[in-house]
Design a protein around this motif. Structure first.
Motif, PDB file in Angstrom:
ATOM      1  N   THR A  90      18.481  11.689  38.289  1.00  0.00           N
ATOM      2  CA  THR A  90      19.263  12.294  37.209  1.00  0.00           C
ATOM      3  C   THR A  90      18.327  13.124  36.350  1.00  0.00           C
ATOM      4  O   THR A  90      17.144  12.800  36.203  1.00  0.00           O
ATOM      5  CB  THR A  90      19.966  11.232  36.340  1.00  0.00           C
ATOM      6  OG1 THR A  90      18.997  10.359  35.776  1.00  0.00           O
ATOM      7  CG2 THR A  90      20.977  10.434  37.163  1.00  0.00           C
ATOM      8  N   ILE A 118      26.536  15.780  40.461  1.00  0.00           N
ATOM      9  CA  ILE A 118      27.618  15.091  39.758  1.00  0.00           C
ATOM     10  C   ILE A 118      27.240  15.016  38.279  1.00  0.00           C
ATOM     11  O   ILE A 118      26.216  14.431  37.934  1.00  0.00           O
ATOM     12  CB  ILE A 118      27.814  13.661  40.292  1.00  0.00           C
ATOM     13  CG1 ILE A 118      27.988  13.650  41.801  1.00  0.00           C
ATOM     14  CG2 ILE A 118      28.992  12.980  39.600  1.00  0.00           C
ATOM     15  CD1 ILE A 118      27.817  12.285  42.427  1.00  0.00           C
ATOM     16  N   PRO A 119      28.046  15.604  37.383  1.00  0.00           N
ATOM     17  CA  PRO A 119      27.727  15.516  35.958  1.00  0.00           C
ATOM     18  C   PRO A 119      28.029  14.131  35.399  1.00  0.00           C
ATOM     19  O   PRO A 119      28.913  13.432  35.895  1.00  0.00           O
ATOM     20  CB  PRO A 119      28.627  16.577  35.318  1.00  0.00           C
ATOM     21  CG  PRO A 119      29.776  16.713  36.256  1.00  0.00           C
ATOM     22  CD  PRO A 119      29.246  16.410  37.629  1.00  0.00           C
ATOM     23  N   GLY A 120      27.289  13.744  34.383  1.00  0.00           N
ATOM     24  CA  GLY A 120      27.517  12.451  33.745  1.00  0.00           C
ATOM     25  C   GLY A 120      26.749  12.357  32.443  1.00  0.00           C
ATOM     26  O   GLY A 120      26.124  13.315  31.992  1.00  0.00           O
ATOM     27  N   VAL A 121      26.810  11.178  31.856  1.00  0.00           N
ATOM     28  CA  VAL A 121      26.093  10.924  30.610  1.00  0.00           C
ATOM     29  C   VAL A 121      25.162   9.734  30.835  1.00  0.00           C
ATOM     30  O   VAL A 121      25.605   8.660  31.239  1.00  0.00           O
ATOM     31  CB  VAL A 121      27.071  10.619  29.452  1.00  0.00           C
ATOM     32  CG1 VAL A 121      26.315  10.280  28.182  1.00  0.00           C
ATOM     33  CG2 VAL A 121      28.010  11.800  29.219  1.00  0.00           C
ATOM     34  N   GLY A 122      23.874   9.957  30.589  1.00  0.00           N
ATOM     35  CA  GLY A 122      22.895   8.882  30.682  1.00  0.00           C
ATOM     36  C   GLY A 122      22.594   8.358  29.291  1.00  0.00           C
ATOM     37  O   GLY A 122      22.782   9.051  28.295  1.00  0.00           O
ATOM     38  N   LYS A 167      22.224   9.188  23.968  1.00  0.00           N
ATOM     39  CA  LYS A 167      23.051   9.583  25.107  1.00  0.00           C
ATOM     40  C   LYS A 167      22.803  11.058  25.377  1.00  0.00           C
ATOM     41  O   LYS A 167      22.768  11.859  24.455  1.00  0.00           O
ATOM     42  CB  LYS A 167      24.531   9.317  24.819  1.00  0.00           C
ATOM     43  CG  LYS A 167      24.835   7.838  24.711  1.00  0.00           C
ATOM     44  CD  LYS A 167      26.311   7.574  24.607  1.00  0.00           C
ATOM     45  CE  LYS A 167      26.537   6.057  24.572  1.00  0.00           C
ATOM     46  NZ  LYS A 167      27.941   5.724  24.622  1.00  0.00           N
ATOM     47  N   GLU A 200      23.718  14.359  28.177  1.00  0.00           N
ATOM     48  CA  GLU A 200      24.436  14.889  29.332  1.00  0.00           C
ATOM     49  C   GLU A 200      23.409  15.198  30.411  1.00  0.00           C
ATOM     50  O   GLU A 200      22.396  15.853  30.155  1.00  0.00           O
ATOM     51  CB  GLU A 200      25.205  16.150  28.948  1.00  0.00           C
ATOM     52  CG  GLU A 200      26.397  15.849  28.059  1.00  0.00           C
ATOM     53  CD  GLU A 200      27.291  17.061  27.860  1.00  0.00           C
ATOM     54  OE1 GLU A 200      27.256  17.991  28.688  1.00  0.00           O
ATOM     55  OE2 GLU A 200      28.017  17.053  26.864  1.00  0.00           O
ATOM     56  N   GLU A 201      23.664  14.668  31.599  1.00  0.00           N
ATOM     57  CA  GLU A 201      22.727  14.824  32.707  1.00  0.00           C
ATOM     58  C   GLU A 201      23.496  15.196  33.970  1.00  0.00           C
ATOM     59  O   GLU A 201      24.720  15.117  34.015  1.00  0.00           O
ATOM     60  CB  GLU A 201      21.974  13.514  32.971  1.00  0.00           C
ATOM     61  CG  GLU A 201      21.083  13.072  31.832  1.00  0.00           C
ATOM     62  CD  GLU A 201      20.351  11.778  32.129  1.00  0.00           C
ATOM     63  OE1 GLU A 201      19.193  11.688  31.726  1.00  0.00           O
ATOM     64  OE2 GLU A 201      20.935  10.871  32.743  1.00  0.00           O
ATOM     65  N   ARG A 209      23.467  14.166  38.070  1.00  0.00           N
ATOM     66  CA  ARG A 209      22.954  13.342  39.165  1.00  0.00           C
ATOM     67  C   ARG A 209      22.851  14.271  40.372  1.00  0.00           C
ATOM     68  O   ARG A 209      23.810  14.972  40.709  1.00  0.00           O
ATOM     69  CB  ARG A 209      23.903  12.188  39.467  1.00  0.00           C
ATOM     70  CG  ARG A 209      23.486  11.367  40.691  1.00  0.00           C
ATOM     71  CD  ARG A 209      24.517  10.295  40.982  1.00  0.00           C
ATOM     72  NE  ARG A 209      24.350   9.757  42.311  1.00  0.00           N
ATOM     73  CZ  ARG A 209      24.181   8.479  42.569  1.00  0.00           C
ATOM     74  NH1 ARG A 209      24.159   7.603  41.583  1.00  0.00           N
ATOM     75  NH2 ARG A 209      24.041   8.059  43.805  1.00  0.00           N
TER      76      ARG A 209
END
Length: 96
Positions: free
Chosen positions: A15, A48-52, A72, A74-75, A77
């Motif tokens: 990520t 794949i976008p997501g939040v780490g 938090k 936005e990252e 993957r």
């Protein structure tokens, strides 16, 4: 029944915050990762976008956020095929 491949295949998954996405992928692609056998396809990956999230603890020196506060970000993957043991090791080194 599958036919054995001459080179082992690995999937590199990581990520990364959006601002560093292109630089990370370019570094990994430059060592041959993301290239399918035969070379007809290169720079192949799945995103794949997501939040780490993470909590920097005492002694941490975070690039993002502050010690003691949950951050938090936005990252993306990213999954990239590495064909061959050397390509996989070089791709991991390129991320460092």
């Amino acid at each position: 029944m599958s036919t054995p491949t001459p080179h082992p295949r690995y999937k590199l998954i990581f990520t990364v915050p959006h601002p560093s996405l292109s630089a990370c992928k370019d570094a990994i692609f430059s060592v041959g990762a993301g290239t399918y056998p035969g070379g007809k396809y290169s720079r192949v990956c799945f995103e794949i976008p997501g939040v780490g999230q993470f909590l920097p603890g005492d002694g941490a020196v975070p690039n993002i956020g502050t010690v003691g506060t949950v951050e938090k970000v936005e990252e993306m993957r990213v999954e990239i095929l590495c064909v061959g043991h050397d390509v996989m090791l070089n791709a991991v080194d390129a991320l460092k």
